[in-house]
Design a protein around this motif. Structure first.
Motif, PDB file in Angstrom:
ATOM      1  N   ASN A 378      36.844  54.089  86.895  1.00 29.60           N
ATOM      2  CA  ASN A 378      37.832  54.810  87.707  1.00 29.60           C
ATOM      3  C   ASN A 378      39.272  54.454  87.331  1.00 29.60           C
ATOM      4  OD1 ASN A 378      35.715  56.018  89.254  1.00 29.60           O
ATOM      5  ND2 ASN A 378      35.512  54.095  90.369  1.00 29.60           N
ATOM      6  N   ALA A 379      39.552  54.535  86.036  1.00 33.61           N
ATOM      7  CA  ALA A 379      40.896  54.217  85.554  1.00 33.61           C
ATOM      8  C   ALA A 379      41.937  55.175  86.127  1.00 33.61           C
ATOM      9  CB  ALA A 379      40.926  54.261  84.032  1.00 33.61           C
ATOM     10  N   MET A 380      41.553  56.409  86.381  1.00 34.62           N
ATOM     11  CA  MET A 380      42.509  57.386  86.910  1.00 34.62           C
ATOM     12  C   MET A 380      42.266  57.644  88.391  1.00 34.62           C
ATOM     13  SD  MET A 380      41.339  61.052  85.289  1.00 34.62           S
ATOM     14  CE  MET A 380      39.882  61.948  85.855  1.00 34.62           C
ATOM     15  N   ASP A 506      40.506  39.238  75.222  1.00 33.73           N
ATOM     16  CA  ASP A 506      40.727  39.523  76.646  1.00 33.73           C
ATOM     17  C   ASP A 506      42.164  39.970  76.894  1.00 33.73           C
ATOM     18  OD1 ASP A 506      38.105  38.889  77.236  1.00 33.73           O
ATOM     19  OD2 ASP A 506      38.543  36.816  77.815  1.00 33.73           O
ATOM     20  N   GLU A 507      43.109  39.286  76.258  1.00 33.97           N
ATOM     21  CA  GLU A 507      44.515  39.675  76.421  1.00 33.97           C
ATOM     22  C   GLU A 507      44.767  41.052  75.811  1.00 33.97           C
ATOM     23  OE1 GLU A 507      47.190  36.743  74.910  1.00 33.97           O
ATOM     24  OE2 GLU A 507      46.224  35.082  75.980  1.00 33.97           O
ATOM     25  N   ARG A 508      44.143  41.307  74.667  1.00 30.80           N
ATOM     26  CA  ARG A 508      44.318  42.603  74.011  1.00 30.80           C
ATOM     27  C   ARG A 508      43.779  43.728  74.893  1.00 30.80           C
ATOM     28  NH1 ARG A 508      41.975  41.306  69.842  1.00 30.80           N
ATOM     29  NH2 ARG A 508      39.977  42.408  69.830  1.00 30.80           N
ATOM     30  N   ILE A 509      42.605  43.549  75.442  1.00 33.79           N
ATOM     31  CA  ILE A 509      42.007  44.564  76.309  1.00 33.79           C
ATOM     32  C   ILE A 509      42.874  44.800  77.540  1.00 33.79           C
ATOM     33  CG2 ILE A 509      40.084  44.949  77.916  1.00 33.79           C
ATOM     34  CD1 ILE A 509      38.226  43.887  75.741  1.00 33.79           C
ATOM     35  N   ALA A 510      43.412  43.734  78.110  1.00 35.91           N
ATOM     36  CA  ALA A 510      44.279  43.874  79.294  1.00 35.91           C
ATOM     37  C   ALA A 510      45.491  44.750  78.979  1.00 35.91           C
ATOM     38  CB  ALA A 510      44.718  42.499  79.780  1.00 35.91           C
ATOM     39  N   LYS A 511      46.041  44.574  77.772  1.00 38.01           N
ATOM     40  CA  LYS A 511      47.203  45.380  77.385  1.00 38.01           C
ATOM     41  C   LYS A 511      46.817  46.843  77.178  1.00 38.01           C
ATOM     42  CE  LYS A 511      49.873  41.598  75.382  1.00 38.01           C
ATOM     43  NZ  LYS A 511      50.505  41.024  74.179  1.00 38.01           N
ATOM     44  N   TYR A 512      45.666  47.078  76.561  1.00 36.66           N
ATOM     45  CA  TYR A 512      45.225  48.462  76.379  1.00 36.66           C
ATOM     46  C   TYR A 512      44.952  49.121  77.729  1.00 36.66           C
ATOM     47  CZ  TYR A 512      44.692  48.235  71.278  1.00 36.66           C
ATOM     48  OH  TYR A 512      44.924  48.160  69.926  1.00 36.66           O
ATOM     49  N   ARG A 513      44.397  48.369  78.665  1.00 36.90           N
ATOM     50  CA  ARG A 513      44.140  48.926  80.003  1.00 36.90           C
ATOM     51  C   ARG A 513      45.446  49.323  80.686  1.00 36.90           C
ATOM     52  NH1 ARG A 513      39.410  44.771  82.240  1.00 36.90           N
ATOM     53  NH2 ARG A 513      37.628  45.957  81.404  1.00 36.90           N
ATOM     54  N   GLU A 514      46.466  48.508  80.492  1.00 37.44           N
ATOM     55  CA  GLU A 514      47.780  48.840  81.053  1.00 37.44           C
ATOM     56  C   GLU A 514      48.301  50.140  80.445  1.00 37.44           C
ATOM     57  OE1 GLU A 514      52.384  47.086  81.142  1.00 37.44           O
ATOM     58  OE2 GLU A 514      50.757  45.889  80.262  1.00 37.44           O
ATOM     59  N   GLU A 516      46.496  52.599  79.153  1.00 37.08           N
ATOM     60  CA  GLU A 516      45.695  53.718  79.641  1.00 37.08           C
ATOM     61  C   GLU A 516      46.163  54.166  81.020  1.00 37.08           C
ATOM     62  OE1 GLU A 516      41.021  55.059  80.178  1.00 37.08           O
ATOM     63  OE2 GLU A 516      41.507  52.931  80.219  1.00 37.08           O
ATOM     64  N   LYS A 517      46.390  53.211  81.921  1.00 38.85           N
ATOM     65  CA  LYS A 517      46.810  53.577  83.286  1.00 38.85           C
ATOM     66  C   LYS A 517      48.194  54.216  83.282  1.00 38.85           C
ATOM     67  CE  LYS A 517      43.749  51.045  86.129  1.00 38.85           C
ATOM     68  NZ  LYS A 517      43.456  50.889  87.563  1.00 38.85           N
ATOM     69  N   THR A 518      49.071  53.733  82.420  1.00 44.82           N
ATOM     70  CA  THR A 518      50.419  54.306  82.334  1.00 44.82           C
ATOM     71  C   THR A 518      50.357  55.772  81.918  1.00 44.82           C
ATOM     72  OG1 THR A 518      51.418  52.169  81.756  1.00 44.82           O
ATOM     73  CG2 THR A 518      52.639  54.153  81.133  1.00 44.82           C
ATOM     74  N   ILE A 519      49.553  56.062  80.909  1.00 47.93           N
ATOM     75  CA  ILE A 519      49.463  57.439  80.413  1.00 47.93           C
ATOM     76  C   ILE A 519      48.767  58.337  81.431  1.00 47.93           C
ATOM     77  CG2 ILE A 519      48.662  58.904  78.518  1.00 47.93           C
ATOM     78  CD1 ILE A 519      48.659  56.359  76.766  1.00 47.93           C
ATOM     79  N   LEU A 520      47.758  57.808  82.100  1.00 46.49           N
ATOM     80  CA  LEU A 520      47.054  58.600  83.116  1.00 46.49           C
ATOM     81  C   LEU A 520      47.995  59.017  84.237  1.00 46.49           C
ATOM     82  CD1 LEU A 520      43.700  56.634  83.281  1.00 46.49           C
ATOM     83  CD2 LEU A 520      43.933  59.067  82.726  1.00 46.49           C
ATOM     84  N   LYS A 521      48.894  58.136  84.634  1.00 48.04           N
ATOM     85  CA  LYS A 521      49.841  58.477  85.696  1.00 48.04           C
ATOM     86  C   LYS A 521      50.787  59.587  85.265  1.00 48.04           C
ATOM     87  CE  LYS A 521      49.718  53.958  87.969  1.00 48.04           C
ATOM     88  NZ  LYS A 521      50.442  52.690  88.250  1.00 48.04           N
TER      89      LYS A 521
END
Length: 561
Positions: A378-380, A506-514, A516-521
């Motif tokens: 549920n990223a978006m 783990d740090e890399r994935i956290a940045k990619y998740r950030e 993804e959420k930015t673009i979804l918004k």
């Protein structure tokens, strides 16, 4: 797709995904692969022996040589690796060529192919690849490290640049080659005939993972120059099958490469039968004229219930996203976040997945699909909410759709996209948006979307390799040619490069998740569903594996009858 890759040819717009590569000496880590005894023995098998083997049908279930595998295909754009930017060309190219690496069909981990071993420098900027000796192009020339230098330089130079050049953007010298200020890709060097060195601009943690993509395949300079503008139609590869002919809109024929350096293919050859209509191809399969094809939209249940077909069905999730793209530099989508949000809220994804796709797909909850390390549930925030869609439409300045011109959606015909488009057409009508749909031939569709002639379109993206970067960098980095929506956000560009450069997973994935959420918004486009594949293969076809990136290797396939 894959991209589609990969631009995904079976869908309206498919963006194929692509990959990036690099090398050098100085070692931090090394990976070694050796030619097996079986491969060495196979390499000595003569054409006469292969011909003799194919008459020896065994009763023990062991592979036997012989036969032609007939595969359904849509008309590709090109069979030149860096210009095979959609799913149809990519699957043919993968049979004709080998790359430095390939992907394990079960784990999707990278597996050395033309690479004997590789080393990474302590600063993670230099990669050194040791090339297998004795590998030949189908024309007879031996493969050397210089072929990689030529091939990768050709991909990025301003005058010869590939649509997929951005996959090499991490390599030193990329920018100068792209803007024409340099005639070489300075980060790629041949240290000797079998040693390739690649230097990166910044540490790129997923770099080796990208090297199985076709954009990194080595081409023969002599063959490319002799072919001229026909290079995409007469490929000269290094793989287990050799190109014979391409009769446009009819077929592509391959034959076994009996001079292959590794385990030779069992099949005598492959015939790709080009049929634009999904339903027609399925009828040909039922008539015994194809060994492999798609199951048409709406026919999953019937196929699985058919005693003659059910044991050959291939239905499972794949690493892909189906979505509707909106050109963010064109009206009415430009600078109108509320309108884009209204469209996303209005689409009933669950209905599409359950009814039209018969449960094969799952509703998209973001851009990155399940199965990719870093996938977030549920990223978006968008869900099916017609009332919220109406509210957003009013915020956009179009209450009940008043004043909004008809939206014209473009899609590629023949792959079942019409039914889905009609469902979304009905969803949008409920909130007051009028949408017309228009189908195009695959290549025409891609050209019109890329040029901006069509600003609302269906796209699909299949993973080129199983990383978040392949979805987020490819689709949203401002200079990526797979960024059909023309999304541009300097902050996101910086975040993507920062994520690529982060060594800790783990740090890399956290940045990619950030990211993804930015673009979804920003509602950059409308995610519809995460792909599932629905194919069917004849039960007498053995050794066929269709992986979660929709890749397959026909060299391992044999026919029981």
């Amino acid at each position: 797709m894959q991209k589609n890759k990969k631009l995904f040819a079976l869908l309206t717009i498919v963006v194929v995904a692509a990959l990036a590569a690099s090398l050098f000496a100085g070692c931090k880590a090394a990976t070694q692969t050796e030619t097996t005894t079986a491969e060495a023995a196979a390499a000595e098998t003569t054409t006469a022996e292969a011909a003799e083997e194919k008459t020896a049908e065994t009763v023990s279930g062991e592979p036997v040589a012989g036969g032609i595998m007939r595969m359904h295909l849509n008309e590709p754009v090109s069979l030149d690796p860096p210009n095979a930017y959609e799913s149809e060309g990519i699957q043919v190219v993968r049979q004709i060529w080998d790359g430095l690496f390939t992907y394990d069909p079960e784990t999707l981990e990278v597996v050395p192919e033309l690479c004997e071993k590789y080393e990474i420098s302590d600063d993670l900027l230099t990669y050194t690849f040791y090339i297998k000796k004795g590998v030949k192009f189908h024309s007879g020339k031996e493969l050397t490290a210089q072929d990689f230098v030529y091939s990768w330089t050709r991909v990025v130079l301003k005058d010869t640049a590939s649509y997929l050049a951005y996959h090499l953007s991490a390599i030193e010298g990329y920018d100068a080659a792209q803007d024409g200020s340099s005639t070489e890709l300075t980060g790629v060097k041949a240290l000797d005939d079998y040693t390739l060195q690649v230097t990166l601009q910044y540490p790129y943690a997923d770099f080796v993972n990208t090297l199985g993509h076709v954009v990194f395949y080595p081409v023969n300079q002599e063959s490319i120059e002799a072919a001229g503008d026909k290079a995409g139609e007469i490929p000269d590869g290094t793989g287990p099958f050799k190109f014979v002919s391409w009769t446009h809109d009819q077929s592509i024929e391959l034959v076994r490469n009996d001079d292959y350096y590794g385990q030779k293919a069992y099949l005598d050859g492959v015939l790709y039968v080009i049929i634009p209509e999904q339903e027609t191809a399925f009828l040909e399969f039922q008539a015994g004229n194809l060994e492999f094809t798609e199951i048409p939209v709406g026919q999953r249940a019937a196929t699985e219930a058919d005693p003659a077909l059910k044991d050959g069905t291939i239905i499972h999730p794949i690493l892909g996203l189906y979505y509707y793209g909106m050109n963010l530099q064109a009206e009415p989508f430009k600078d109108n976040l509320a309108l884009r949000e209204a469209i996303i809220y209005a689409i009933d994804r669950q209905n599409i997945c359950d009814i039209i796709n018969e449960g094969i797909s799952s509703p998209a909850t973001g851009f990155v699909p399940p199965g990719i390390p870093g996938f977030q549930e549920n990223a978006m925030d968008f869900t099916y909410d017609p009332e919220m869609a109406k509210q957003k439409l009013e915020e956009a300045g179009y209450p009940n759709g008043e004043g909004l011109e008809t939206l014209n959606l473009g899609f590629n015909t023949g792959s079942g996209h019409e039914k889905l488009a009609e469902a979304i057409q009905a969803d949008l009508a409920e909130i007051g948006i009028t949408m017309e749909i228009e189908g195009f031939e695959w290549g025409t569709m891609l050209e019109k979307a890329a040029s901006g002639e069509i600003i609302f379109f269906r796209l699909g993206w299949l993973a080129d390799y199983p990383t978040m970067d392949n979805f987020l960098y490819s689709l949203f980095y401002s200079k990526s040619s797979d960024n059909y929506s023309e999304y541009s956000n300097p902050i996101v560009d910086e975040l993507l490069v920062a994520a690529r450069s982060t060594v800790d997973e783990d740090e890399r994935i956290a940045k990619y998740r950030e990211v993804e959420k930015t673009i979804l918004k920003e509602a950059a486009f409308a995610p519809i569903y995460f792909y599932g594949t629905s194919r069917v293969v004849k039960t007498y076809v053995k050794g066929f594996v269709f992986d979660n990136m929709e890749n397959y290797d026909l060299a391992t396939v044999w026919l029981e009858q």
